[in-house]
Enzyme design. Structure first.
Site, PDB file in Angstrom:
ATOM      1  N   GLY A 306      72.191  61.836  14.245  1.00 22.66           N
ATOM      2  CA  GLY A 306      71.413  61.736  15.667  1.00 22.66           C
ATOM      3  C   GLY A 306      71.194  63.036  16.258  1.00 22.66           C
ATOM      4  O   GLY A 306      71.353  64.228  15.521  1.00 22.66           O
ATOM      5  N   SER A 307      71.144  63.090  17.524  1.00 24.73           N
ATOM      6  CA  SER A 307      71.027  64.324  18.368  1.00 24.73           C
ATOM      7  C   SER A 307      72.123  65.418  18.170  1.00 24.73           C
ATOM      8  O   SER A 307      71.994  66.512  18.638  1.00 24.73           O
ATOM      9  CB  SER A 307      70.856  63.949  19.627  1.00 24.73           C
ATOM     10  OG  SER A 307      69.613  63.232  19.629  1.00 24.73           O
ATOM     11  N   THR A 308      73.105  65.256  17.692  1.00 19.52           N
ATOM     12  CA  THR A 308      74.195  65.967  17.424  1.00 19.52           C
ATOM     13  C   THR A 308      73.569  67.245  16.442  1.00 19.52           C
ATOM     14  O   THR A 308      73.952  68.547  16.576  1.00 19.52           O
ATOM     15  CB  THR A 308      75.408  65.670  16.680  1.00 19.52           C
ATOM     16  OG1 THR A 308      75.144  64.966  15.370  1.00 19.52           O
ATOM     17  CG2 THR A 308      76.199  64.726  17.634  1.00 19.52           C
ATOM     18  N   PHE A 309      72.436  66.972  15.503  1.00 21.87           N
ATOM     19  CA  PHE A 309      71.798  67.563  14.732  1.00 21.87           C
ATOM     20  C   PHE A 309      70.950  68.934  15.388  1.00 21.87           C
ATOM     21  O   PHE A 309      70.701  69.805  14.967  1.00 21.87           O
ATOM     22  CB  PHE A 309      71.136  67.108  13.696  1.00 21.87           C
ATOM     23  CG  PHE A 309      71.719  66.899  12.536  1.00 21.87           C
ATOM     24  CD1 PHE A 309      70.896  67.482  11.243  1.00 21.87           C
ATOM     25  CD2 PHE A 309      72.901  66.474  11.964  1.00 21.87           C
ATOM     26  CE1 PHE A 309      71.586  67.774  10.029  1.00 21.87           C
ATOM     27  CE2 PHE A 309      73.692  66.461  10.986  1.00 21.87           C
ATOM     28  CZ  PHE A 309      72.914  67.433   9.850  1.00 21.87           C
ATOM     29  N   LYS A 310      70.490  68.635  16.789  1.00 19.22           N
ATOM     30  CA  LYS A 310      69.878  69.362  17.521  1.00 19.22           C
ATOM     31  C   LYS A 310      70.681  70.745  17.655  1.00 19.22           C
ATOM     32  O   LYS A 310      69.959  71.809  18.124  1.00 19.22           O
ATOM     33  CB  LYS A 310      69.617  69.012  18.935  1.00 19.22           C
ATOM     34  CG  LYS A 310      68.637  67.804  18.438  1.00 19.22           C
ATOM     35  CD  LYS A 310      68.184  66.822  19.914  1.00 19.22           C
ATOM     36  CE  LYS A 310      67.274  65.671  19.606  1.00 19.22           C
ATOM     37  NZ  LYS A 310      66.992  64.697  20.827  1.00 19.22           N
TER      38      LYS A 310
END
Length: 584
Positions: A306-310
């Protein structure tokens, strides 16, 4: 006259002797001859019996004085030792106990039915049919029961059953039970490592030493791990409580030293007790649900994070010089691409600065940054961070990440905000550590590692200036954004949430989440990365089901309880502010 001589010779032998020139004839009657032969035979018989008794007596004395010999059918590695396993502070995690096991020589068993009946009174849940089959096998050796209690051994001895005996063995004991089960692992009944660091020890040569018979009864140097049992206990309690409180399928967390790559703690629930790796049901079958606890979701499973990859997408843009912290990207309207619509969750519908893209977790803004770098540059950057290849560490069974066979623009866009690539939570934490430790990717380890050893295995992956910028973004989000739920007063926690739709049977489930939070502390000089995951929670803090309401509170409790144990001193107020406390 002739007939008289013939009859006389038939009754006696005619012996002619001479002495001093004279010839004397002596007749020996048949009765005298039979007496002499009888005496000779009796003497031979007595000598034979004496020889037999002497041989038997000598063997009995030999057996009485000799040490009990191991049965030839027992392999030499049965009583092999394993080294103790301890944590970084010397706390015991695994050790050997001396045990006794029951065996039989079926060739000496007189009545197998009687033996089974007698043993059943002492050994609970004895498999009657299997035991009877073994006793009737007519082989030289059969195990009947491994690892008896001292009372069971005494009770069996009192039965006086011929043809059975006892064999000393080693049993592995884990004082902490399930506390560190996925790290330490477990062994089988023959003391051979099956999982975790127990298996790693065998792979490193312990198994070969066992086969060579070089570990039996030999004191072995303890194996020291990198984990801190105190922190491990906290992490395991937090994730277990979270899974129950949030009604989730699973949960987990890992604590990592950002400078050395040492794993300080790692827990995944459901888990299991390594003292009882397989649990039997009342009907005698194996509890398959219990064995599902063997699965370690932190290193042995892959998820779309999820948004941890941002965090990685923005770090890529900063490192490639495509953006700066002052850059502005247009997030005013959704993006249509390849039949899909990319939009923000609770979007601001306006241009956003890079700090706001991170704070508001903008999919549109992150996709714009990935587009600036390009498809091939994006793939190479994630590869450089180790997110697309199998992670190298001591832990056996590490999962391999998945990615599209061919990267297209739509793949790069979705991967920029954490969809389309599945990786392990542990290597996500390792890559995040590289973002805030100055830019060096350090392979994770479950063994102690010094700073000097770290220099030999680490490699730079981003510029130091990029790392400074990422510390700022982590801190900003911890204060202003979704990381506020993980903030612990005095420890300057920063991080990034990740709420992803869970993939079920190849499709995204709109109402089921996989949540994660990656955090670092203290942000002015980061020492530790903490990453938490929670799978399919049905509720969370204040009824929410996103990462901010589930994964972030887990981070808050872990840091709040473990930071003092790790030697991190709390600091209140601005770092530049004068101390307000006085000594009296």
């Amino acid at each position: 006259m002739i007939s008289f001589i013939v009859r006389l010779r038939s009754r006696a032998h005619f012996i002619v002797g001479s002495k001093v020139g004279a010839r004397n004839a002596t007749f020996m009657g048949a009765s005298a001859r039979r007496k002499k032969e009888a005496r000779q035979r009796l003497g031979i018989l007595i000598a034979s019996f004496l020889a037999v008794y002497f041989i038997v007596g000598a063997r009995l004395v030999q057996y009485g004085l000799a040490e009990p010999a191991a049965t030839g059918a027992i392999s030499s590695n049965t009583i092999a030792s394993r080294p103790d396993i301890v944590d970084r502070n010397g706390a015991l995690l695994a050790t050997d106990l001396n045990m006794i096991s029951l065996y039989a020589d079926p060739r000496r068993i007189v009545d197998a039915d009687e033996v089974v009946e007698k043993l059943a009174f002492v050994i609970p849940n004895l498999d009657w049919s299997e035991t009877h089959k073994r006793l009737r096998s007519r082989t030289a050796f059969q195990w009947l029961k491994r690892q008896l209690t001292p009372k069971q051994q005494a009770d069996i001895l009192a039965l006086g059953i011929p043809g059975i005996g006892f064999r000393p063995e080693k049993r592995r004991f884990y004082p902490g039970g399930a506390t560190a089960s996925h790290i330490v692992g477990h062994v089988n009944v023959d003391n051979q490592g099956l999982a975790g660091m127990e298996r790693h020890l065998d792979q490193q040569g312990l198994g070969d030493l066992r086969l060579a018979g070089l570990t039996g009864g030999v004191p072995l140097e303890p194996v020291r791990l990198s984990i801190d049992l105190r922190v491990q206990n906290i992490v395991r309690q937090v994730v277990a409580n979270a899974m129950t409180a949030y009604k989730a399928e699973a949960a987990g967390a890992v604590v990592l030293d950002v400078n050395t790559g040492e794993v300080l703690a790692m827990a995944s629930v459901p888990d299991y007790d390594p003292n009882e790796p397989s649990r039997m049901l009342p009907d005698g079958s194996v509890d398959k649900d219990y064995e599902k606890g063997w699965f370690n979701r932190i290193s042995n499973a892959t998820f779309e994070m999820g948004s941890t990859f941002k965090s990685f997408t923005l770090a890529m843009g900063l490192d490639e010089g495509k953006i700066t912290l002052n850059s502005v990207v247009d997030a005013s309207r959704p993006i249509r691409m390849g039949g899909f619509t990319i939009k923000d969750f609770r979007g601001k519908n306006r241009p956003l600065t890079i700090s706001e893209v991170f704070q508001y977790s903008s999919n549109i803004g992150t996709a714009a940054v990935a587009d600036k770098v390009g498809i091939e540059g994006h793939r190479q950057f994630l590869t450089k961070l180790g997110l697309l290849s199998r992670m190298e560490t001591e832990m056996p069974g590490v999962a391999t990440p998945t990615q599209p066979k061919t990267w297209k623009k739509i793949n790069s866009v979705t991967i920029s905000f954490g969809h389309g690539v599945a990786t392990t939570p542990l290597q996500t934490a390792v890559a995040a550590a590289a973002l805030i430790n100055g830019g060096s990717l350090v392979p994770p380890t479950f063994l102690p590692r010094s700073r000097e050893e770290t220099k030999l295995v680490s490699r730079p992956v981003i510029k130091q200036g990029t790392s400074i910028d990422m510390r700022y973004l982590f801190t900003w989000n911890g204060v202003k954004g979704s990381g506020r739920g993980a903030q612990v007063e005095g420890f300057q926690v920063g991080g990034k949430t990740g709420t992803a739709d869970k993939v079920i049977n190849g499709r995204y489930a709109k109402d089921i989440n996989f949540n994660a939070f990656v955090a670092a502390f203290p942000m002015d000089k980061p020492k530790y990365i903490v990453l938490s995951i929670i799978d399919a929670p049905l509720t969370g803090e204040h009824g929410g089901r996103t990462a901010a309401s589930t994964a972030a509170p887990m981070i808050k409790e872990i840091i709040g309880r473990s930071a003092p144990l790790l030697g991190v001193q709390p600091r209140f107020g601005s770092p530049d502010a004068p101390h307000l406390l006085e000594n009296y």
